[in-house]
Design a protein around this motif. Sequence first.
Motif, PDB file in Angstrom:
ATOM      1  N   PRO A 165       0.798  -1.222   0.000  1.00  0.00           N
ATOM      2  CA  PRO A 165       0.000   0.000   0.000  1.00  0.00           C
ATOM      3  C   PRO A 165       0.831   1.272   0.000  1.00  0.00           C
ATOM      4  CG  PRO A 165      -0.362  -1.281   2.028  1.00  0.00           C
ATOM      5  CD  PRO A 165       0.498  -2.107   1.142  1.00  0.00           C
ATOM      6  N   ILE A 166       2.096   1.192   0.382  1.00  0.00           N
ATOM      7  CA  ILE A 166       2.914   2.410   0.377  1.00  0.00           C
ATOM      8  C   ILE A 166       3.684   2.562  -0.938  1.00  0.00           C
ATOM      9  CG2 ILE A 166       3.193   2.597   2.865  1.00  0.00           C
ATOM     10  CD1 ILE A 166       6.085   1.371   2.344  1.00  0.00           C
ATOM     11  N   GLU A 167       3.485   1.643  -1.854  1.00  0.00           N
ATOM     12  CA  GLU A 167       4.188   1.787  -3.137  1.00  0.00           C
ATOM     13  C   GLU A 167       3.687   3.029  -3.865  1.00  0.00           C
ATOM     14  OE1 GLU A 167       5.597  -1.771  -5.327  1.00  0.00           O
ATOM     15  OE2 GLU A 167       4.048  -1.177  -6.747  1.00  0.00           O
ATOM     16  N   ARG A 168       4.581   3.681  -4.575  1.00  0.00           N
ATOM     17  CA  ARG A 168       4.189   4.894  -5.307  1.00  0.00           C
ATOM     18  C   ARG A 168       3.187   4.531  -6.402  1.00  0.00           C
ATOM     19  NH1 ARG A 168       8.357   8.748  -4.283  1.00  0.00           N
ATOM     20  NH2 ARG A 168      10.242   7.766  -3.489  1.00  0.00           N
ATOM     21  N   LEU A 169       2.208   5.393  -6.586  1.00  0.00           N
ATOM     22  CA  LEU A 169       1.241   5.173  -7.670  1.00  0.00           C
ATOM     23  C   LEU A 169       1.965   5.130  -9.020  1.00  0.00           C
ATOM     24  CD1 LEU A 169      -1.560   4.960  -8.926  1.00  0.00           C
ATOM     25  CD2 LEU A 169      -1.790   7.458  -8.698  1.00  0.00           C
ATOM     26  N   SER A 170       2.998   5.961  -9.173  1.00  0.00           N
ATOM     27  CA  SER A 170       3.748   5.945 -10.437  1.00  0.00           C
ATOM     28  C   SER A 170       4.344   4.569 -10.684  1.00  0.00           C
ATOM     29  CB  SER A 170       4.849   7.012 -10.415  1.00  0.00           C
ATOM     30  OG  SER A 170       5.604   6.909  -9.226  1.00  0.00           O
ATOM     31  N   THR A 171       4.822   3.920  -9.640  1.00  0.00           N
ATOM     32  CA  THR A 171       5.399   2.577  -9.786  1.00  0.00           C
ATOM     33  C   THR A 171       4.313   1.569 -10.148  1.00  0.00           C
ATOM     34  OG1 THR A 171       7.060   3.158  -8.136  1.00  0.00           O
ATOM     35  CG2 THR A 171       6.780   0.823  -8.599  1.00  0.00           C
ATOM     36  N   VAL A 172       3.168   1.701  -9.496  1.00  0.00           N
ATOM     37  CA  VAL A 172       2.064   0.788  -9.805  1.00  0.00           C
ATOM     38  C   VAL A 172       1.674   0.924 -11.272  1.00  0.00           C
ATOM     39  CG1 VAL A 172      -0.364   0.276  -9.342  1.00  0.00           C
ATOM     40  CG2 VAL A 172       1.198   0.776  -7.440  1.00  0.00           C
ATOM     41  N   LEU A 173       1.520   2.176 -11.711  1.00  0.00           N
ATOM     42  CA  LEU A 173       1.095   2.397 -13.096  1.00  0.00           C
ATOM     43  C   LEU A 173       2.128   1.858 -14.078  1.00  0.00           C
ATOM     44  CD1 LEU A 173      -0.258   6.059 -12.758  1.00  0.00           C
ATOM     45  CD2 LEU A 173      -1.627   3.995 -13.149  1.00  0.00           C
ATOM     46  N   ARG A 174       3.383   2.188 -13.843  1.00  0.00           N
ATOM     47  CA  ARG A 174       4.419   1.854 -14.817  1.00  0.00           C
ATOM     48  C   ARG A 174       4.822   0.376 -14.743  1.00  0.00           C
ATOM     49  NH1 ARG A 174       7.556   5.411 -17.234  1.00  0.00           N
ATOM     50  NH2 ARG A 174       9.342   4.040 -16.930  1.00  0.00           N
ATOM     51  N   ASP A 175       5.098  -0.077 -13.530  1.00  0.00           N
ATOM     52  CA  ASP A 175       5.720  -1.401 -13.398  1.00  0.00           C
ATOM     53  C   ASP A 175       4.708  -2.532 -13.275  1.00  0.00           C
ATOM     54  OD1 ASP A 175       8.009   0.017 -13.495  1.00  0.00           O
ATOM     55  OD2 ASP A 175       8.637  -0.333 -11.423  1.00  0.00           O
ATOM     56  N   ARG A 176       3.539  -2.234 -12.725  1.00  0.00           N
ATOM     57  CA  ARG A 176       2.570  -3.319 -12.553  1.00  0.00           C
ATOM     58  C   ARG A 176       1.512  -3.311 -13.649  1.00  0.00           C
ATOM     59  NH1 ARG A 176       3.679  -5.745  -7.784  1.00  0.00           N
ATOM     60  NH2 ARG A 176       4.749  -4.483  -6.225  1.00  0.00           N
ATOM     61  N   LEU A 177       1.181  -2.106 -14.157  1.00  0.00           N
ATOM     62  CA  LEU A 177       0.130  -2.044 -15.176  1.00  0.00           C
ATOM     63  C   LEU A 177       0.686  -1.755 -16.571  1.00  0.00           C
ATOM     64  CD1 LEU A 177      -2.543  -0.058 -13.108  1.00  0.00           C
ATOM     65  CD2 LEU A 177      -2.505  -2.505 -13.630  1.00  0.00           C
ATOM     66  N   GLY A 178       1.974  -1.493 -16.666  1.00  0.00           N
ATOM     67  CA  GLY A 178       2.584  -1.269 -17.984  1.00  0.00           C
ATOM     68  C   GLY A 178       2.212   0.055 -18.609  1.00  0.00           C
ATOM     69  N   LEU A 179       1.700   0.978 -17.814  1.00  0.00           N
ATOM     70  CA  LEU A 179       1.312   2.292 -18.352  1.00  0.00           C
ATOM     71  C   LEU A 179       2.494   3.248 -18.215  1.00  0.00           C
ATOM     72  CD1 LEU A 179      -2.305   2.404 -16.880  1.00  0.00           C
ATOM     73  CD2 LEU A 179      -1.647   1.991 -19.257  1.00  0.00           C
ATOM     74  N   THR A 180       3.443   3.103 -19.137  1.00  0.00           N
ATOM     75  CA  THR A 180       4.682   3.877 -19.025  1.00  0.00           C
ATOM     76  C   THR A 180       4.546   5.289 -19.587  1.00  0.00           C
ATOM     77  OG1 THR A 180       5.425   2.882 -21.087  1.00  0.00           O
ATOM     78  CG2 THR A 180       6.178   1.838 -19.047  1.00  0.00           C
ATOM     79  N   GLY A 181       3.342   5.650 -20.011  1.00  0.00           N
ATOM     80  CA  GLY A 181       3.131   7.041 -20.438  1.00  0.00           C
ATOM     81  C   GLY A 181       3.325   8.013 -19.293  1.00  0.00           C
ATOM     82  N   THR A 182       3.107   7.575 -18.077  1.00  0.00           N
ATOM     83  CA  THR A 182       3.386   8.410 -16.909  1.00  0.00           C
ATOM     84  C   THR A 182       4.887   8.344 -16.643  1.00  0.00           C
ATOM     85  OG1 THR A 182       1.203   8.014 -15.970  1.00  0.00           O
ATOM     86  CG2 THR A 182       2.934   8.701 -14.437  1.00  0.00           C
ATOM     87  N   LYS A 183       5.527   9.499 -16.699  1.00  0.00           N
ATOM     88  CA  LYS A 183       6.996   9.536 -16.628  1.00  0.00           C
ATOM     89  C   LYS A 183       7.468   9.884 -15.232  1.00  0.00           C
ATOM     90  CE  LYS A 183       6.957   8.683 -20.991  1.00  0.00           C
ATOM     91  NZ  LYS A 183       7.141   7.283 -21.409  1.00  0.00           N
ATOM     92  N   VAL A 184       8.692   9.503 -14.949  1.00  0.00           N
ATOM     93  CA  VAL A 184       9.276   9.775 -13.638  1.00  0.00           C
ATOM     94  C   VAL A 184      10.576  10.547 -13.834  1.00  0.00           C
ATOM     95  CG1 VAL A 184      10.320   8.742 -11.592  1.00  0.00           C
ATOM     96  CG2 VAL A 184       8.213   7.787 -12.536  1.00  0.00           C
ATOM     97  N   GLY A 185      10.609  11.745 -13.272  1.00  0.00           N
ATOM     98  CA  GLY A 185      11.825  12.556 -13.393  1.00  0.00           C
ATOM     99  C   GLY A 185      12.544  12.769 -12.087  1.00  0.00           C
TER     100      GLY A 185
END
Length: 920
Positions: free
Chosen positions: A27-47
Amino acid sequence: MNDRPAAAGVSLAFTVNGRGVSVAAPPIERLSTVLRDRLGLTGTKVGCDAGDCGACTVLLDDAPVCACMVAAGQVAGRRVRTVEGLAEEALGRRLQAAFQRLGAAQCGICTPGMLMAARALIGREPAPDEAAVMDALGGVLCRCTGYRKIVAAVREAAAETPPPSPPPAGAAVGARAPKVDGVAKTTGAEAFGDDVAPAGALVLAAVRSPHPRARFTIGPLEDFYARHPGIVRVLTAADVPGANGFGIYPHIKDQPVLAEGLVRYRGEAVAAIVGEAGAIAALAPEALPIEWEPLPPLIGIEAALAPGAPVLHAEHPDNVLTRGGLRRGDLDAGFAAAAARAQVAIETAFVEHAYIEPEAGYARRVGERIEVVVSTQTPYMDRAEVAHVLGIAPERVRIVPTACGGGFGGKLDMAVQPLIAVAAWLLDRPVRAVFTRPESMAASTKRHPARMRGRAACDPEGRLLALSFEGDFDTGAYASWGPTVADRVPVHASGPYRVPDVTAASRAVYTDGPPAGAFRGFGVPQTALVHEALMDDLARAVGMDALAFRRVNALRAGDATASGQRLEASAGLIACLDALTPHWETAHREAAAHNAGGGRRRRGVGLGCMWYGIGNTSMSNPSVIRVGLSAEGRVTLYSGAVDIGQGSNTILTQIAADALGLAMDRFTLVAGDTDRTADAGKTSASRQTFVSGKAAERAGRALRAAILRLANAGDDARLDLAGARLVVADGAGARAIALDALAADANGDVLLGEGTFDPPTAPLDGDGQGVPYATYAFAAQMAVVEVDPGLGTVRPVRIVAAHDVGRAINPIQVEGQIEGGIAQGIGLALMEEYVPGRTENLHDYLIPTFGDVPEIVSILIEDPEPLGPFGAKGIGEPALIATAPAILGAIRDAVGVRITRLPATPDRVRAAIVARRAER
Ligand code: FES
Ligand code: FES
């Protein structure tokens, strides 16, 4: 997708872009990580992973949030919208189209975040004004665009307008064509360095020095391995199979892949830990047993040059990496004959590239070859460097550039490349890496801090007689591009002016600072501060207007430069100054009226001029481009030139399209892959439009010639493609070529055109005399600022920029370069200073945001360069060089003080004002 462990995870249900999803994640995982790494939605970028850059902005129940700062547990039962869902609604499509039409996406790494913040705004405020846009998007950083086109695009999206369309055949050059890769940048489909690794790839994390200078030993690793299941290998210097040294020059490989017992700057890599994704994510790098013995560091040029200073590299006992110089005429005679003289000393700081995309990529071993898929500006140099480090032939290395989320020179040096290559080579498994933001800032190269002095003299009519320049440039711990800076600076030291007597000397000095490398200008932005301050002083001394003074002295076609090169053509500084003149006069009138009003802030107007040699200094820098026509009627541009956001993919397509005679929407692009494209050289020195552009023109013409030969048609023939049928029509009639009846090569092409261009230069002699560049860009910029004398704050009000680009192949891209360059020039002038250990993130290191970039008026001067493609030169670096001098001139005009230490932060401006008052 990364393989994130579900351990300690809970099942979370929420909707993403209208569809229900369920993931098991902590539950403390970053939403960006969930989107990118678990759901494959890499359109959300991390800078940054710290809430500073806004690249990860998504909508949570319609409100914009930084996905890196939202815990997965917070989204249960809620609605998340990402850039991937934008095209599913009309408003989203309008935003995407406006971004493409107005060139609001350059590299594109910030674009998803910008779009989502904009979507939230116009969802609640359909026709926002400029202030509302700047406010709503203010939390998203862009390092490329200067923000102006983003503001315009968001406002334009309020109206229903058609999507942009590419120009027709024969009309590509000069058209405001949308980017050929614009759709991918606005839909989240563009794949950057951290978006491409195969599932199951191991992850590499570098361990870096917290000390600027230290000896170290790495202890036994058995315990470490035992306590860290999932860690596969710890790499140290001893594991590098080839040479443990890399560097830009074939004869200077002084930077180790992994340090060998001694570190020379804070952030230097000493080990690399490779393991399963979960194991690396859970790892504390300090877990590695390392003993440090800190040593007194040499910080700054003065310390490194002090008598008795420790020697940083044995081959350079005086700590001077290299020297550059130029001598022309009789300097003493020039000064002796002068009516007015001026002198100035200026210092600058380390400046960080701050591209929003951190360094990232992956490598995999394929038999006896290695493939490195990476964000880079220079695939062929990477190929040679990786081969050197692995001890294999370059042909056994394949570099595949991903989209590059900003480079500005910083991705000309290797970063993740040697580490992941060594790891993948040894382990025979794919290995990925992405630098954290602090790691990126600590480890990567910087713009050289400079310590410069200049003197100049003129006659009573303001004609320059003599100029001398001395500059020391802090090249940090390793050479990187230090020799290039030392060579380029003397050529440019006298500015874009006719000066009969010149001496210029430069030194690149080793210190224990971060390696200083290439950053948009190779030392010329620093040097311009000196020659422009001298121009302002001399103009005052002889009672001339600053613009009129520069006009008297501006280089013109036919003049000889300080290096003795006669400018044959395309020297448009006079035209730039003439274009600025009405703006200059108006700005002065407005400033006088403003200041007469007696308000707290004082307004000032300043001017900066610059010139910039396009391409390498007195060195061959060829480019080879190919255009193929397939049996199916597909036209392919094979370009080894990497588009780092400046638009070369589009510009080369425009050039090749007109040279061939087909519309640019016929083209597909194969870019950068060293197995599939020829070497087009690096994306640096503002060379891709000029050098690769000429090669693309020649390639297009070569393919056209092959077609015309086949059809026995005249030069004026019109080409038409309908699938496999190519129709060639001229005055003698129309002939059809059945492409699928021709023999195809390995790429499926039945006809191929190749073009090569290497700009003609000549070596510099011992006095710096020769032909260092085939052509030069020229510019004049005017800055209007307001200074609060009580606080020392400086607010840019307007910048007017006139640039001689030879020919604007794509005016919207050229304007974008100018606006982005100006934003970086504002940063250089007013706020950017990298201090190791103190400004290693994007909240302590300040780059311009929406509110820092004022109105910009771009004026394109087209003084055609006969050597260039359709007359074009280059714009990447020229865009920023004149900005800081213009701003410093405007500060001086406003409050009467010269700032001699950049950036001109409020404390420095205030101190200068106080000191001046004390002198009176
Ligand atoms: S990645 Fe989230 S704000 Fe930078
Ligand atoms: S386009 Fe905004 S960071 Fe590159």
